[in-house]
Design a protein around this motif. Structure first.
Motif, mmCIF file in Angstrom:
data_model
loop_
_atom_site.group_PDB
_atom_site.id
_atom_site.type_symbol
_atom_site.label_atom_id
_atom_site.label_comp_id
_atom_site.label_asym_id
_atom_site.label_seq_id
_atom_site.Cartn_x
_atom_site.Cartn_y
_atom_site.Cartn_z
ATOM 1 N N LYS A 82 -0.344 -7.938 -1.491
ATOM 2 C CA LYS A 82 -1.768 -8.163 -1.294
ATOM 3 C C LYS A 82 -2.277 -7.386 -0.077
ATOM 4 O O LYS A 82 -3.311 -6.715 -0.144
ATOM 5 N N PHE A 83 -1.520 -7.424 1.031
ATOM 6 C CA PHE A 83 -1.914 -6.693 2.229
ATOM 7 C C PHE A 83 -1.932 -5.188 1.980
ATOM 8 O O PHE A 83 -2.812 -4.470 2.461
ATOM 9 N N HIS A 84 -0.957 -4.704 1.211
ATOM 10 C CA HIS A 84 -0.875 -3.275 0.895
ATOM 11 C C HIS A 84 -2.079 -2.841 0.069
ATOM 12 O O HIS A 84 -2.653 -1.781 0.293
ATOM 13 N N GLN A 85 -2.466 -3.673 -0.902
ATOM 14 C CA GLN A 85 -3.625 -3.366 -1.746
ATOM 15 C C GLN A 85 -4.912 -3.341 -0.924
ATOM 16 O O GLN A 85 -5.758 -2.476 -1.118
ATOM 17 N N GLU A 86 -5.047 -4.300 0.015
ATOM 18 C CA GLU A 86 -6.224 -4.337 0.881
ATOM 19 C C GLU A 86 -6.314 -3.075 1.725
ATOM 20 O O GLU A 86 -7.389 -2.506 1.904
ATOM 21 N N ALA A 87 -5.159 -2.629 2.234
ATOM 22 C CA ALA A 87 -5.117 -1.411 3.035
ATOM 23 C C ALA A 87 -5.502 -0.203 2.185
ATOM 24 O O ALA A 87 -6.198 0.707 2.649
ATOM 25 N N LYS A 88 -5.053 -0.203 0.916
ATOM 26 C CA LYS A 88 -5.389 0.904 0.007
ATOM 27 C C LYS A 88 -6.889 0.946 -0.263
ATOM 28 O O LYS A 88 -7.468 2.019 -0.370
ATOM 29 N N HIS A 89 -7.518 -0.232 -0.381
ATOM 30 C CA HIS A 89 -8.969 -0.280 -0.584
ATOM 31 C C HIS A 89 -9.704 0.302 0.617
ATOM 32 O O HIS A 89 -10.779 0.878 0.471
ATOM 33 N N LYS A 90 -9.093 0.133 1.803
ATOM 34 C CA LYS A 90 -9.692 0.693 3.016
ATOM 35 C C LYS A 90 -9.456 2.199 3.114
ATOM 36 O O LYS A 90 -10.061 2.857 3.938
ATOM 37 N N GLY A 91 -8.531 2.719 2.290
ATOM 38 C CA GLY A 91 -8.269 4.158 2.287
ATOM 39 C C GLY A 91 -6.938 4.548 2.904
ATOM 40 O O GLY A 91 -6.643 5.728 3.050
ATOM 41 N N LYS A 92 -6.129 3.570 3.279
ATOM 42 C CA LYS A 92 -4.813 3.856 3.855
ATOM 43 C C LYS A 92 -3.821 4.152 2.729
ATOM 44 O O LYS A 92 -4.063 3.826 1.577
ATOM 45 N N HIS A 93 -2.700 4.733 3.065
ATOM 46 C CA HIS A 93 -1.608 5.046 2.128
ATOM 47 C C HIS A 93 -2.065 5.963 0.992
ATOM 48 O O HIS A 93 -1.569 5.852 -0.130
ATOM 49 N N LYS A 94 -3.011 6.829 1.234
ATOM 50 C CA LYS A 94 -3.501 7.716 0.181
ATOM 51 C C LYS A 94 -3.486 9.168 0.644
ATOM 52 O O LYS A 94 -4.253 9.990 0.147
ATOM 53 N N GLY A 95 -2.628 9.464 1.616
ATOM 54 C CA GLY A 95 -2.552 10.827 2.169
ATOM 55 C C GLY A 95 -1.921 11.804 1.193
ATOM 56 O O GLY A 95 -1.540 11.464 0.079
ATOM 57 N N ILE A 96 -1.789 13.060 1.632
ATOM 58 C CA ILE A 96 -1.261 14.136 0.783
ATOM 59 C C ILE A 96 0.162 13.819 0.318
ATOM 60 O O ILE A 96 0.529 14.096 -0.819
ATOM 61 N N GLY A 97 0.954 13.192 1.192
ATOM 62 C CA GLY A 97 2.341 12.866 0.851
ATOM 63 C C GLY A 97 2.479 11.829 -0.245
ATOM 64 O O GLY A 97 3.512 11.727 -0.902
#
Length: 127
Positions: A82-97
């Motif tokens: 759930k925390f990971h999904q919330e961070a993804k909604h904020k735009g985290k964990h979506k870098g080039i890598g």
């Protein structure tokens, strides 16, 4: 010569001996309870009685008496996800890598174009 070390060694030996004795009982109990060996709980106060049991019949009796039990399965917590999904909604964990597909595969250009056209049409209607 240290007395503490001697006592510790004796305790370790006794624990190993108890573990070896309960190994057979654990295997048979896991077969009866239809679960893995690590899911079998044996009452530490009744280890002497459990160590005497060497047949399926006697181990079944111990299970009925409640000296041997089947542990509940551990459930996976969804909190981390759930925390990971919330961070993804904020735009985290979506870098080039983290990207596997091309930019067109991730969000197609034709769909983007359609949305732009809708916006332009909406603006033209207002004017």
């Amino acid at each position: 010569f240290n007395i503490k070390n001697l006592i510790l060694k004796n305790n370790k030996f006794n624990l190993k001996k108890k573990m070896q004795i309960s190994k057979i009982q654990r295997r048979i109990a896991s077969a009866i309870l239809q679960c893995g060996k690590r899911k079998v709980w044996m009452d530490p106060n009744e280890l002497n009685e459990i160590s005497l049991a060497d047949k399926r019949k006697t181990i079944k009796k111990l299970i009925q008496n409640g000296f041997i039990l089947k542990k509940n399965p551990k459930l996976h917590s969804k909190n981390r996800k759930k925390f990971h999904q919330e961070a993804k909604h904020k735009g985290k964990h979506k870098g080039i890598g983290k990207r596997k597909g091309t930019s067109n595969a991730r969000s197609s250009e034709s769909v983007k174009w359609h949305f732009k056209q809708k916006v332009f049409r909406h603006l033209l209607k207002k004017i």
